[in-house]
Motif scaffolding. Structure first.
Motif, PDB file in Angstrom:
ATOM      1  N   GLY A   1       8.031 -11.345   3.124  1.00 56.15           N
ATOM      2  CA  GLY A   1       7.272 -12.151   2.666  1.00 56.15           C
ATOM      3  C   GLY A   1       7.646 -13.661   3.150  1.00 56.15           C
ATOM      4  N   GLY A   2       6.499 -14.518   3.575  1.00 53.19           N
ATOM      5  CA  GLY A   2       7.138 -15.729   3.741  1.00 53.19           C
ATOM      6  C   GLY A   2       7.294 -16.018   5.408  1.00 53.19           C
ATOM      7  N   GLU A   3       7.435 -15.073   6.031  1.00 55.27           N
ATOM      8  CA  GLU A   3       7.906 -14.842   7.599  1.00 55.27           C
ATOM      9  C   GLU A   3       6.907 -14.630   8.260  1.00 55.27           C
ATOM     10  OE1 GLU A   3      11.227 -12.030   7.952  1.00 55.27           O
ATOM     11  OE2 GLU A   3      11.451 -12.712   9.859  1.00 55.27           O
ATOM     12  N   ILE A   4       6.905 -15.363   9.507  1.00 52.59           N
ATOM     13  CA  ILE A   4       5.998 -14.763  10.686  1.00 52.59           C
ATOM     14  C   ILE A   4       7.175 -14.428  11.510  1.00 52.59           C
ATOM     15  CG2 ILE A   4       4.687 -15.769  12.662  1.00 52.59           C
ATOM     16  CD1 ILE A   4       3.832 -18.127  10.712  1.00 52.59           C
ATOM     17  N   PHE A   5       6.831 -13.070  11.928  1.00 53.71           N
ATOM     18  CA  PHE A   5       7.595 -12.303  12.908  1.00 53.71           C
ATOM     19  C   PHE A   5       6.875 -12.392  14.231  1.00 53.71           C
ATOM     20  CE2 PHE A   5       9.141  -8.771  15.096  1.00 53.71           C
ATOM     21  CZ  PHE A   5      10.598  -8.971  14.822  1.00 53.71           C
ATOM     22  N   ALA A   6       7.189 -12.834  15.484  1.00 52.45           N
ATOM     23  CA  ALA A   6       6.320 -12.618  16.544  1.00 52.45           C
ATOM     24  C   ALA A   6       6.970 -11.730  17.614  1.00 52.45           C
ATOM     25  CB  ALA A   6       6.001 -14.006  17.169  1.00 52.45           C
ATOM     26  N   ILE A   7       6.268 -10.835  18.162  1.00 55.57           N
ATOM     27  CA  ILE A   7       6.761 -10.180  19.249  1.00 55.57           C
ATOM     28  C   ILE A   7       6.301 -10.668  20.418  1.00 55.57           C
ATOM     29  CG2 ILE A   7       6.831  -7.759  20.352  1.00 55.57           C
ATOM     30  CD1 ILE A   7       6.150  -6.360  17.628  1.00 55.57           C
ATOM     31  N   ALA A   8       7.374 -11.217  21.281  1.00 53.49           N
ATOM     32  CA  ALA A   8       7.160 -11.653  22.656  1.00 53.49           C
ATOM     33  C   ALA A   8       7.025 -10.777  23.690  1.00 53.49           C
ATOM     34  CB  ALA A   8       7.928 -13.041  22.953  1.00 53.49           C
TER      35      ALA A   8
ATOM     36  N   GLU B   1       2.256 -20.208  21.970  1.00 50.97           N
ATOM     37  CA  GLU B   1       1.833 -19.777  20.520  1.00 50.97           C
ATOM     38  C   GLU B   1       2.890 -19.279  19.886  1.00 50.97           C
ATOM     39  OE1 GLU B   1      -2.210 -18.484  19.424  1.00 50.97           O
ATOM     40  OE2 GLU B   1      -1.253 -16.493  19.943  1.00 50.97           O
ATOM     41  N   ILE B   2       3.768 -18.497  20.414  1.00 48.75           N
ATOM     42  CA  ILE B   2       4.846 -17.647  19.756  1.00 48.75           C
ATOM     43  C   ILE B   2       5.831 -19.047  19.478  1.00 48.75           C
ATOM     44  CG2 ILE B   2       7.009 -16.510  20.019  1.00 48.75           C
ATOM     45  CD1 ILE B   2       5.014 -14.387  21.395  1.00 48.75           C
ATOM     46  N   MET B   3       6.235 -19.723  20.372  1.00 47.64           N
ATOM     47  CA  MET B   3       7.345 -20.793  20.126  1.00 47.64           C
ATOM     48  C   MET B   3       6.790 -21.675  18.936  1.00 47.64           C
ATOM     49  SD  MET B   3       9.450 -19.768  22.030  1.00 47.64           S
ATOM     50  CE  MET B   3      10.769 -20.914  21.908  1.00 47.64           C
TER      51      MET B   3
ATOM     52  N   THR C   1      15.533 -20.838  23.100  1.00 46.90           N
ATOM     53  CA  THR C   1      14.739 -21.769  23.835  1.00 46.90           C
ATOM     54  C   THR C   1      13.491 -21.022  24.500  1.00 46.90           C
ATOM     55  OG1 THR C   1      15.898 -21.483  25.818  1.00 46.90           O
ATOM     56  CG2 THR C   1      16.461 -23.145  24.384  1.00 46.90           C
ATOM     57  N   THR C   2      12.609 -21.680  25.164  1.00 49.07           N
ATOM     58  CA  THR C   2      11.482 -20.913  25.745  1.00 49.07           C
ATOM     59  C   THR C   2      11.974 -20.091  27.125  1.00 49.07           C
ATOM     60  OG1 THR C   2      10.233 -22.829  24.916  1.00 49.07           O
ATOM     61  CG2 THR C   2       9.010 -21.273  26.660  1.00 49.07           C
ATOM     62  N   ASN C   3      12.750 -20.601  27.735  1.00 51.05           N
ATOM     63  CA  ASN C   3      13.546 -20.171  28.886  1.00 51.05           C
ATOM     64  C   ASN C   3      14.092 -18.818  28.531  1.00 51.05           C
ATOM     65  OD1 ASN C   3      12.746 -21.718  31.142  1.00 51.05           O
ATOM     66  ND2 ASN C   3      14.369 -23.024  30.815  1.00 51.05           N
TER      67      ASN C   3
END
Ligand code: ATP
Ligand code: MG
Length: 510
Positions: A288-295, A470-472, A496-498
């Motif tokens: 809860g309280g976490e945004i987990f993103a799959i890149a 968007e993910i970053m 980092t994005t890289n």
């Protein structure tokens, strides 16, 4: 003769409850890339549907190469060398590429000089030559059903070129493409321009306009706001003109406060129809309280993970726990009830009932519950009030408010409707797959803020996106997927994005 190959003068088009185009006058020069920019529902697709013969305007005049015309049908537009590549493709799945392209214009040969027949061999050869000459290689004998989205788009473009289009209209062509495919397509579009064609490009992505367009028109609520010279206009100014206020491209958010575990995925494996493992042994948790993103690059298994959690696809191995309860084999309805909201990738196919009105769609997942129904009786007033409230809160724009048929709504507003409905379920787990696809930049900012707000209220969020920016921008934790396997899971600050890019390409492993 005028300087313009296309002139639209004082075009007005009304739909029930809305003026989609309001006295719009535009001139487009031969050999330019002319971009159309505007918020969701501003009237971009409508204006171009008029030019391509799908709708007739209520008022106004159109001149093509200086001559006044009344474009009665798409065929008529084709005769005027105007062709449109639509956002939602109109191809026949069971036909081959060649059959789709020549449909309605079949080249006829005569057998023994007498019996007419369609010469598919010749047609295949013509299509192959055409596709090579424009750098759009396809295998003409393949069926549409077996093609990726970007290949289907190539077919749509070839279809327009086969009809000898000189004026090509693209309606959000990049919304469905991966970053690599976008670069390729923009190259093709520039090549078409360099060969003398005139291009009209609708897009929400300002970098794309900056990269290829010569001029750009801004529409707002049906009216023309301005026509800009792209070279001398900054992205920020374009954004401001379009939305009518300053837009921030970065979301503000407080540090995440992780609560208890909401989702636990253990050794998840998913097979596709061919029995191939598209998701392999994937494990992760979301609090809860976490945004987990799959890149990840498109088609590396990320959508299948989301589908398996929501119950749209079966897991072939592993387990899924929601708030400690094993839901691996639960029905979709059960999962919704236990607490999953789901914003799918393909909104037209899975997200909406296109022939129903907006309030029905907004309440569609709660109709059997209080206060929407009581002892099996639907309470329409509750539905309507709920619908009106969501339309305000999420700024969903359409002609007739809660009574609008969803099919008639603009693409971006359909997307906002799904987001509104799913967030309002207030589920402990919210899954967002490509939530901002086809949405204008002002609305993207709002959607990002809403996702962050849900996190701050303690929801667990799973975000699947192809947009690394968007993910970053919004993620707390990032899991990078490649070939169906999670390559790396780490907090967004530590990457980092890289680095994320390298894991996405499989160039780096844990
Ligand atoms: N066939 C139709 N019937 C009724 N209303 C329509 C129809 N087509 C479009 N509209 C309305 O006209 C307005 C303009 O829609 P349009 O599709 O042109 O917007 P858009 O600028 O292309 O938006 P988006 O960026 O979301 O695609 C919208 O409010 C839409 O609801
Ligand atoms: Mg549109």
């Amino acid at each position: 003769m005028s300087d313009y190959i296309v002139e639209m003068k004082h075009i007005t088009k009304r739909f029930p409850g809305i003026v989609a185009n309001d006295d719009v006058s535009l001139g487009i020069k031969k050999g330019e890339i002319f971009a159309l920019l505007g918020e969701n529902g501003a009237g971009k697709s409508t204006l171009m549907s008029i030019l391509s013969g799908m709708y007739e305007p209520d008022e106004g005049e159109i001149y093509i190469r200086g001559e006044k015309v009344q474009i009665k049908s798409p065929n008529h537009a084709a005769n005027l060398n105007i062709g449109m590549v639509h956002q939602h493709f109109k191809l026949v799945d069971d036909y081959t590429i060649t059959e789709n392209i020549i449909l309605g214009m079949e080249p006829i040969s005569k057998f023994a000089g007498l019996f007419p027949y369609v010469n598919i061999r010749n047609a295949n050869r013509t299509i192959e030559e055409l596709s090579k000459s424009f750098g759009l290689e396809v295998d003409p004998k393949k069926k549409i059903a077996d093609l990726t989205v970007s290949m289907q788009q190539r077919v749509e473009i070839l279809k327009v070129l086969y009809r000898e289009a000189e004026i090509l209209i693209f309606d959000e062509p990049t919304a469905v493409l991966t970053p690599q495919e976008i670069d390729f397509l923009l190259g093709i579009i520039e090549g078409l321009r360099n060969s003398g064609k005139t291009i009209i490009l609708i897009t929400h992505k300002l970098e794309e306009i900056k990269k290829v367009a010569d001029r750009c028109a801004v529409l707002n609520k049906g009216k023309l706001v301005d026509v800009l010279d792209v070279k001398t206009t900054s992205i920020n100014l374009m954004a401001q003109l379009m939305v009518g206020r300053e837009v921030s491209f970065e979301s503000e958010k407080a540090p995440a406060q992780f609560k208890e575990e909401v989702l636990k995925v253990e050794h998840l494996t998913v097979k596709n129809e061919d029995g191939f493992e598209v998701v392999q042994d994937v494990s992760f948790t979301i609090h809860g309280g976490e945004i987990f993103a799959i890149a990840g690059v498109a088609d590396n298994g990320q959508v299948e993970i989301a589908d398996a959690i929501a119950g749209l696809t079966k897991a072939s191995g592993g387990k899924i726990f929601l708030n400690g309860k094993d839901i691996t084999h639960d029905s979709i309805r059960n999962r919704t009830e236990t607490g999953i909201s789901y914003i799918p990738e393909d909104r037209q196919r899975y997200g909406l009932f296109l022939d129903f009105d907006l309030s029905t769609n907004l309440g569609a997942k709660q109709y059997y519950k209080e206060p929407f129904s009581n002892k099996g009786i639907l309470k329409s007033l509750e539905f309507e009030q709920f619908g009106s409230r969501l339309i305000d809160k999420y700024d969903i724009r359409s002609g007739q408010g809660i009574h609008t048929q969803v099919r008639s709504m603009s693409g971006g507003n359909q997307q906002k409707a799904i987001i509104a409905r799913e967030i309002e379920l207030q589920s402990p787990l919210m899954i967002f797959v490509q939530p901002t696809r086809g949405v204008d930049i002002g609305a993207i900012e709002n959607i990002h803020n809403m996702i962050i707000q849900q996190r701050d209220q303690g929801k667990a969020i799973l975000l699947v996106s192809l947009e690394l920016d968007e993910i970053m921008n919004v993620a707390d934790t990032i899991g990078v997927i490649y070939n169906g396997r999670l390559q790396k899971v780490a907090s967004s600050e530590s990457l980092t994005t890289n680095e994320v890019g390298e894991y996405m390409m499989g160039a780096r492993h844990e």
